[in-house]
Design an enzyme around this catalytic site. Structure first.
Site, mmCIF file in Angstrom:
data_model
loop_
_atom_site.group_PDB
_atom_site.id
_atom_site.type_symbol
_atom_site.label_atom_id
_atom_site.label_comp_id
_atom_site.label_asym_id
_atom_site.label_seq_id
_atom_site.Cartn_x
_atom_site.Cartn_y
_atom_site.Cartn_z
ATOM 1 N N TYR A 1 49.671 88.284 75.815
ATOM 2 C CA TYR A 1 50.907 88.001 76.543
ATOM 3 C C TYR A 1 51.903 89.143 76.388
ATOM 4 O O TYR A 1 52.886 89.214 77.124
ATOM 5 C CB TYR A 1 51.576 86.712 76.028
ATOM 6 C CG TYR A 1 50.795 85.448 76.211
ATOM 7 C CD1 TYR A 1 49.599 85.411 76.927
ATOM 8 C CD2 TYR A 1 51.253 84.255 75.655
ATOM 9 C CE1 TYR A 1 48.890 84.224 77.078
ATOM 10 C CE2 TYR A 1 50.549 83.073 75.801
ATOM 11 C CZ TYR A 1 49.366 83.064 76.503
ATOM 12 O OH TYR A 1 48.670 81.893 76.636
ATOM 13 N N HIS B 1 41.087 83.551 71.719
ATOM 14 C CA HIS B 1 41.609 83.213 73.046
ATOM 15 C C HIS B 1 40.521 82.709 74.003
ATOM 16 O O HIS B 1 40.738 81.744 74.736
ATOM 17 C CB HIS B 1 42.322 84.436 73.646
ATOM 18 C CG HIS B 1 43.434 84.084 74.576
ATOM 19 N ND1 HIS B 1 44.516 84.900 74.791
ATOM 20 C CD2 HIS B 1 43.652 82.997 75.356
ATOM 21 C CE1 HIS B 1 45.334 84.339 75.653
ATOM 22 N NE2 HIS B 1 44.825 83.176 76.015
#
Length: 279
Positions: A51, A109
């Site tokens: 991110y 992730h």
């Protein structure tokens, strides 16, 4: 301020029953949005290396009047760094970026099964936890076959599995697997990425009956499923709405009505972890 119930993970960490997503909350504006969320009452903050906002998150934590130890801060290991040594370095870099001494929760992730390195990545998280860099370790987007392998080859069960979950894709089988193995399911895109779900007439009918908004009904549905939703909003008023879930309850008929909206191809962007990969 809303009092948020807590969920106990299999390693004893207490996780708030609803969290705050920070995807695309970057820079100074991102800091302000995260600060607003903390002030509103969020204590579970979800970020990721990919991110590119771990720095903004860390700065918001430092500026906040809420003590660091009262917050549950999450980040995630990207697919390009699944090799053991790279994973250890990336975890350290995550901490340096955020200016933190430890993460409360750190997740792989995506499994990226074609690369076949997720067990190696998991071993890195296990060791980082032993060294005190992480309090609790988990995964995102792991299917039962991926989780079976982690558990079999390392003997360590993830505390959390964060997956796409919303009324159009309710993940019934995955949630059942997670529950059976003592893994808490977290919901990413709990509101379906603001798609047509937020205009669904069946949910609207339930919302009207409770004098609540459609997002509040959906998030309450997550909570009653036993999943932990992590909605994101940069608007303080919506942040508060998304946290105001604990003064009402959906009945069994309403839960079932929402559950019937799910369909097999309900993923928003067809990100099936069996084939979809991120790096």
């Amino acid at each position: 301020m809303t009092t948020i119930p807590q969920v106990t993970l299999n390693d004893g960490l207490l996780l708030p029953a609803v969290g705050f997503g920070t995807y695309k909350l970057n820079g100074a504006a991102g800091i302000n949005s995260i600060l607003s969320a903390i002030d509103t009452g969020y204590r579970l903050l979800d970020s990721a290396f990919n991110y590119e906002n771990e720095g903004a998150l860390g700065e918001a934590v430092r500026r906040s009047s809420v003590p660091r130890e009262a917050l549950i801060i999450t980040s995630k290991l990207p697919g390009r760094h699944h090799k053991y040594d790279e994973a250890i370095t990336t975890i350290q870099e995550s901490l340096f970026r955020a200016g933190l001494d430890y993460y409360d929760l750190y997740l792989i992730h995506w499994p990226n099964p074609s690369k076949d390195l997720y067990v190696e990545a998991w071993q890195a998280l296990i060791d980082a936890q032993k060294w005190g860099l992480i309090r609790s370790i988990g995964v995102c987007n792991f299917l039962p076959e991926h989780l079976d392998r982690l558990i079999k080859e390392t003997g360590v069960t993830p505390s959390v599995n964060q997956v796409e979950l919303h009324p159009y894709f309710s993940q019934e089988k995955q949630r059942a697997y997670d529950k059976e193995h003592g893994i808490v399911t977290e919901s990413w895109s709990p509101l379906g990425r603001a798609n047509k779900l937020l205009q669904d007439p069946d949910i609207k009918q339930i919302a009207d009956a409770h004098q609540k908004t459609i997002p509040q009904i959906i998030l309450r549905w997550h909570v009653q499923l036993g999943a932990v939703p992590i909605p994101k909003s940069s608007k303080p008023s919506r942040q508060l709405d998304n946290l105001s879930l604990f003064d009402f309850k959906l009945n069994d008929e309403e839960m079932q009505k929402i559950g019937r909206l799910s369909h097999a191809d309900g993923r928003t962007y067809n990100q099936d972890p069996a084939i979809y990969e991120e790096f």
